[in-house]
Each structure stands twice: as C-alpha cells, then as structure tokens.
Design a protein around this motif. Structure first.
Motif, PDB file in Angstrom:
ATOM      1  N   VAL A  74      31.336 -18.394  -3.969  1.00 22.49           N
ATOM      2  CA  VAL A  74      30.099 -18.661  -3.916  1.00 22.49           C
ATOM      3  C   VAL A  74      29.670 -19.427  -5.418  1.00 22.49           C
ATOM      4  O   VAL A  74      29.088 -20.566  -5.717  1.00 22.49           O
ATOM      5  CB  VAL A  74      28.988 -17.969  -3.386  1.00 22.49           C
ATOM      6  N   VAL A  75      29.600 -18.605  -6.404  1.00 17.02           N
ATOM      7  CA  VAL A  75      29.185 -19.000  -7.706  1.00 17.02           C
ATOM      8  C   VAL A  75      30.137 -19.854  -8.535  1.00 17.02           C
ATOM      9  O   VAL A  75      29.625 -20.763  -8.816  1.00 17.02           O
ATOM     10  CB  VAL A  75      29.100 -17.650  -8.664  1.00 17.02           C
ATOM     11  N   LEU A  76      31.559 -20.002  -8.118  1.00 17.52           N
ATOM     12  CA  LEU A  76      32.418 -21.010  -8.699  1.00 17.52           C
ATOM     13  C   LEU A  76      32.033 -22.272  -7.858  1.00 17.52           C
ATOM     14  O   LEU A  76      32.036 -23.430  -8.800  1.00 17.52           O
ATOM     15  CB  LEU A  76      33.760 -20.549  -8.422  1.00 17.52           C
ATOM     16  N   GLY A  77      31.714 -22.387  -6.470  1.00 17.24           N
ATOM     17  CA  GLY A  77      31.214 -23.468  -6.165  1.00 17.24           C
ATOM     18  C   GLY A  77      29.988 -24.142  -6.586  1.00 17.24           C
ATOM     19  O   GLY A  77      29.825 -25.319  -6.691  1.00 17.24           O
ATOM     20  N   TYR A  78      28.844 -23.262  -7.029  1.00 20.84           N
ATOM     21  CA  TYR A  78      27.650 -23.564  -7.448  1.00 20.84           C
ATOM     22  C   TYR A  78      27.683 -24.201  -9.069  1.00 20.84           C
ATOM     23  O   TYR A  78      27.336 -25.268  -9.547  1.00 20.84           O
ATOM     24  CB  TYR A  78      26.738 -22.181  -7.478  1.00 20.84           C
TER      25      TYR A  78
END
Length: 262
Positions: A74-78
């Motif tokens: 999730v955070v890498l995608g963000y």
C-alpha cells in the motif's frame, strides 16, 4: 457515551499499560530515534495535488475497509502515485493498526509519514519518533489548550511536525499557536460520524496562512479537491476512498493525475 470519549478512555489505559512494559529509555535507544525527519508541510506547500494518502484497515463507522493488502504494498503504491505523505493509523482496537505498520512503512518509503493516533501523552510522541514518524496528529476535541501547547512543543523538540485537527470554531479558537505546522479540518463529526465538506469551507478563512491548511475525511472526488483548493487548502488527507479498492496505490495514482491536470 459517544465513541470518541470511549476511544480516549481506552487509549489512556493502553498508554499506562505500555509505560509499565517499555520504558522511555528503550524508545530513545531506538535506531530511528535520532534519525532525520522529513517535512510534510513543505511538500504540501509546493505540491499541485497535496494528497496525504492513508493506510487504514477499518474504522468504527465502516468496520473492515481493507484487510487484504500488506502495508508495504500500500505505502509503496502511494509513494509511486506521487503522494506528498502517508498517514498510518496505529490504533489497534478501533482501526486495526499498530506501531509495526508505521515501522514497516518507514522501511518501505522515503516520503513523510504521519502517525495517525489518539495522542494523549508524551509517551506516544516518543513512540512515534522511535518508529519512524515525521509528523504526529493532535486532536483538539480531546485536548485542552494547555495539553495542545505542551504536546506540540514536545513534538517540535523531537523534530516532529504537528498536524492539529479541528472540527469546529471552538476547537480552532483554543488551538492556534506557533508550535503547530498544519491545521486540519476533519469533515467527519467524530461523535456521530456525519460527513460534510462544509466544515472545511466554513473554517477556511479563520485559519491563519502561517499554517498549511489540510482537509481531512470524506474526500472522494477530484472535484472536491479542486473546490477546497479555492478555499486555500493545500493538503487533502484521503484514506477510505483509496483503501476500499483492489489496488489503493493505483487508485491514488489515477486520482492524483486527474487532480494535477484538471
């Protein structure tokens, strides 16, 4: 008793228990404790979109939002989407988060991280710094002016930026002080969970330009961001709109790209 007061009672009990197990000296000895922090407020001031994307598993009002995707994904995608920062919910009982989520986010991305938590004690700020936060949230509705001053000044001493959350004029009037970096207006009433962007619009002109204005919750369209930008908002905290999808990072990317080009 409304849900917010119940959360705060539980949180104070939780902090007391944690203090009895993990001393502050252990937090201060963390590898991350003396690390440099990144400024979320500077990125927001210079951004065309101003998106703070949130990692959020569930909430008292929506129950489960997303229990499938890993924190890292999730955070890498963000980060890849172009978000200015990431909000990580660390409350366990009501939101399904943890400090481990913050630690995993720190290991995965380089953009600023906000510890989204119901902060009532200095100890939680030490936890935030020890687990990689760059900024912390203070909620005016559950703190006195003296508590806001003390906690925000202590956060500053730890090189943590402060996002102060308000919901109405009373919250705002008691909260404005130099030790804040960002002032966020929560469009969700934490007592009954009603959502309206009018809360942000009504308070916009009363927030001094010394602070980055952030609109929080209930933002689900590019049109809403564009409308709020006209009121001087430079930051937009969005979680559920991204997290409820099959690919939060891709949804954030599409949203941010539309925000920039529209």
């Amino acid at each position: 008793m409304d849900i917010l007061n119940k959360i705060i009672i539980d949180k104070k009990r939780e902090v007391t228990l944690k203090k009895s197990i993990i001393p502050t000296s252990q937090l201060e000895a963390s590898v991350l404790f003396n690390g440099r922090t990144n400024s979320m407020s500077k990125l927001l001031r210079n951004s065309l979109s101003g998106i703070i994307a949130e990692h959020k598993r569930r909430s008292p009002s929506k129950l489960v939002i997303n229990n499938i995707h890993s924190v890292e994904d999730v955070v890498l995608g963000y980060q890849n989407s172009g978000a200015c920062g990431i909000s990580v919910l660390t409350d366990g009982k009501y939101f399904g988060g943890s400090l481990d989520d913050l630690l995993l986010a720190k290991a995965s991305v380089t953009i600023p991280l906000l510890r989204k938590e119901f902060i009532v004690d200095d100890y939680q700020l030490l936890e935030a710094k020890a687990h990689g936060a760059d900024a912390i949230l203070l909620i005016a509705a559950v703190l006195t002016r003296e508590e806001i001053k003390h906690l925000s000044e202590f956060a500053q001493s730890l090189a943590l930026e402060v996002l102060l959350e308000v919901h109405n004029q009373e919250d705002l009037e008691k909260s404005i002080m130099p030790s804040l970096d960002m002032i966020g207006v929560n469009n969700r009433n934490l007592k009954n969970f009603e959502v309206s962007l009018n809360y942000s619009k009504e308070l916009a002109n009363q927030i001094p330009n010394d602070f980055v204005k952030v609109s929080e919750s209930g933002i689900s369209s590019v049109e809403a961001v564009k409308e709020l930008q006209k009121y001087g908002y430079q930051g937009f905290l969005i979680g559920e709109h991204f997290m409820k999808t099959d690919n939060p990072g891709r949804e954030a990317s599409d949203f941010i790209n539309k925000t920039i080009v529209c």
